[in-house]
Design an enzyme around this catalytic site. Structure first.
Site, short mmCIF file in Angstrom:
data_model
loop_
_atom_site.label_atom_id
_atom_site.label_comp_id
_atom_site.label_asym_id
_atom_site.label_seq_id
_atom_site.Cartn_x
_atom_site.Cartn_y
_atom_site.Cartn_z
N GLY A 45 48.31 32.09 39.69
CA GLY A 45 48.45 32.98 38.54
C GLY A 45 49.30 34.18 38.92
O GLY A 45 49.34 34.56 40.10
N GLN A 50 52.66 42.48 38.20
CA GLN A 50 52.93 42.12 39.60
C GLN A 50 54.42 41.92 39.88
O GLN A 50 54.82 41.82 41.04
CB GLN A 50 52.16 40.85 39.98
CG GLN A 50 50.65 41.06 39.96
CD GLN A 50 49.91 39.81 40.35
OE1 GLN A 50 49.68 38.95 39.52
NE2 GLN A 50 49.56 39.70 41.61
N CYS A 108 44.85 37.57 45.78
CA CYS A 108 45.79 38.11 44.79
C CYS A 108 47.15 38.26 45.46
O CYS A 108 47.22 38.75 46.59
CB CYS A 108 45.29 39.46 44.30
SG CYS A 108 46.38 40.26 43.11
N LEU A 109 48.21 37.84 44.77
CA LEU A 109 49.54 37.91 45.39
C LEU A 109 49.98 39.35 45.66
O LEU A 109 50.88 39.57 46.45
CB LEU A 109 50.57 37.19 44.50
CG LEU A 109 50.38 35.67 44.37
CD1 LEU A 109 51.42 35.08 43.42
CD2 LEU A 109 50.47 34.98 45.73
N HIS A 150 41.09 36.96 36.00
CA HIS A 150 41.77 37.77 37.02
C HIS A 150 43.13 38.26 36.48
O HIS A 150 43.46 39.44 36.61
CB HIS A 150 41.95 36.91 38.28
CG HIS A 150 42.69 37.56 39.41
ND1 HIS A 150 42.13 37.80 40.65
CD2 HIS A 150 43.97 38.02 39.50
CE1 HIS A 150 43.02 38.39 41.43
NE2 HIS A 150 44.15 38.52 40.77
N GLU A 151 43.88 37.34 35.84
CA GLU A 151 45.22 37.72 35.33
C GLU A 151 45.10 38.67 34.13
O GLU A 151 45.87 39.63 34.02
CB GLU A 151 46.01 36.47 34.94
CG GLU A 151 46.29 35.51 36.08
CD GLU A 151 46.79 36.17 37.34
OE1 GLU A 151 47.55 37.16 37.26
OE2 GLU A 151 46.42 35.71 38.44
N HIS A 154 44.68 42.12 35.24
CA HIS A 154 45.95 42.74 35.64
C HIS A 154 46.66 43.37 34.44
O HIS A 154 47.27 44.43 34.55
CB HIS A 154 46.90 41.68 36.21
CG HIS A 154 46.76 41.43 37.68
ND1 HIS A 154 46.97 42.40 38.63
CD2 HIS A 154 46.49 40.29 38.37
CE1 HIS A 154 46.80 41.87 39.85
NE2 HIS A 154 46.50 40.59 39.72
ZN ZN Z 1 46.08 39.24 41.15
#
Ligand code: ZN
Length: 188
Positions: A45, A50, A108-109, A150-151, A154
Site C-alpha cells: 500500500g 508518502q 510502513c514504507l 493503514h493507508e 495516512h
Molecule cells: Zn504507511
C-alpha cells in the site's frame, strides 16, 4: 516514472489530504506512478502523502499477500487480478458491525526497517472512487481491511506509530527518533 518515498518525520506525512475533485489524466498518471513506486519498494500500500502529496488518494496491491482475507466489491467477488492494483480516492471507512479488533505486525514504507504490532478492527466497508472517478463499495476483512485502514490513516495525517499501544511504541522509540534525525539530515 517512479516517485520518491518520503520518510518520517517529513511534515507532509502529517497533512490531511485534500479531497480529489477532478479525475483527469494527471490523476490517473499519479495513481499509476504511485503503483510503480509501491511495487519497486515491495510494498502492499502507498498513500499520496508518502510521495509528498497531501491528497485523498492511495493505492493497494495484495495479490502477493499470503495472509488470508475476504472481499466483496460492488456486491460481487471478482478475482484479485481483476481489480488490483487498486487506486482508492476519497475513501470513507466504516467498521463492520460487531467486528473484533485483531493485532498484527505492520510496517510502513515511510518507516524503513521499523515494525510493530497494531490493533485494528478485523472487517470494514470502504466507499471510494477509483482513478476515473467511478464509485465503488468494497467490503473486506483480514490483511486487506488492515492495509486499507493503514493507508486511509495516512490520508488523514495519522501514522501507524500513533495506533500502537504505549508499550509497543516505547520499544521502537529509539529507532523512530533516529529515523526522524536521519530524514532531517538528508534535507540539508
Ligand atoms: Zn504507511
Amino acid at each position: 516514472m517512479s516517485l520518491q518515498i518520503v520518510h518520517f518525520n517529513e511534515p507532509v506525512l502529517r497533512k490531511k489530504g485534500e479531497k480529489i475533485a477532478v479525475f483527469d489524466a494527471a490523476l490517473a498518471t499519479l495513481a499509476a506512478e504511485m503503483v510503480e513506486t509501491m511495487h519497486e519498494a515491495a510494498g502492499i500500500g502507498l498513500a499520496a502523502q508518502q510521495v509528498g502529496r497531501a491528497l485523498q488518494l492511495c493505492v493497494v496491491d495484495l495479490r502477493e499477500v499470503e495472509a488470508p482475507f475476504a472481499w466483496e466489491l460492488d456486491g460481487a467477488k471478482p478475482p484479485l487480478e481483476l481489480f488490483m492494483p487498486l487506486a482508492i480516492a476519497n475513501p470513507h471507512l466504516t467498521i463492520a458491525r460487531g467486528a473484533a479488533e485483531t493485532v498484527e505486525e505492520e510496517g510502513c514504507l515511510s518507516f524503513p526497517k521499523i515494525r510493530g504490532d497494531v490493533s485494528r478492527p478485523h472487517a470494514i466497508t470502504v466507499k471510494f472512487q477509483d482513478e476515473r472517478g467511478v464509485p465503488h463499495i468494497l467490503k473486506c476483512d483480514g490483511m486487506l481491511a488492515r492495509c486499507i485502514q493503514h493507508e486511509a490513516d495516512h490520508l488523514n495525517g495519522v501514522l501507524f506509530i500513533d495506533r500502537m499501544d504505549k508499550k509497543v511504541r516505547a520499544e521502537i522509540d529509539e529507532k523512530v527518533k533516529a529515523l526522524a534525525k536521519e530524514t532531517k539530515a538528508a534535507k540539508k
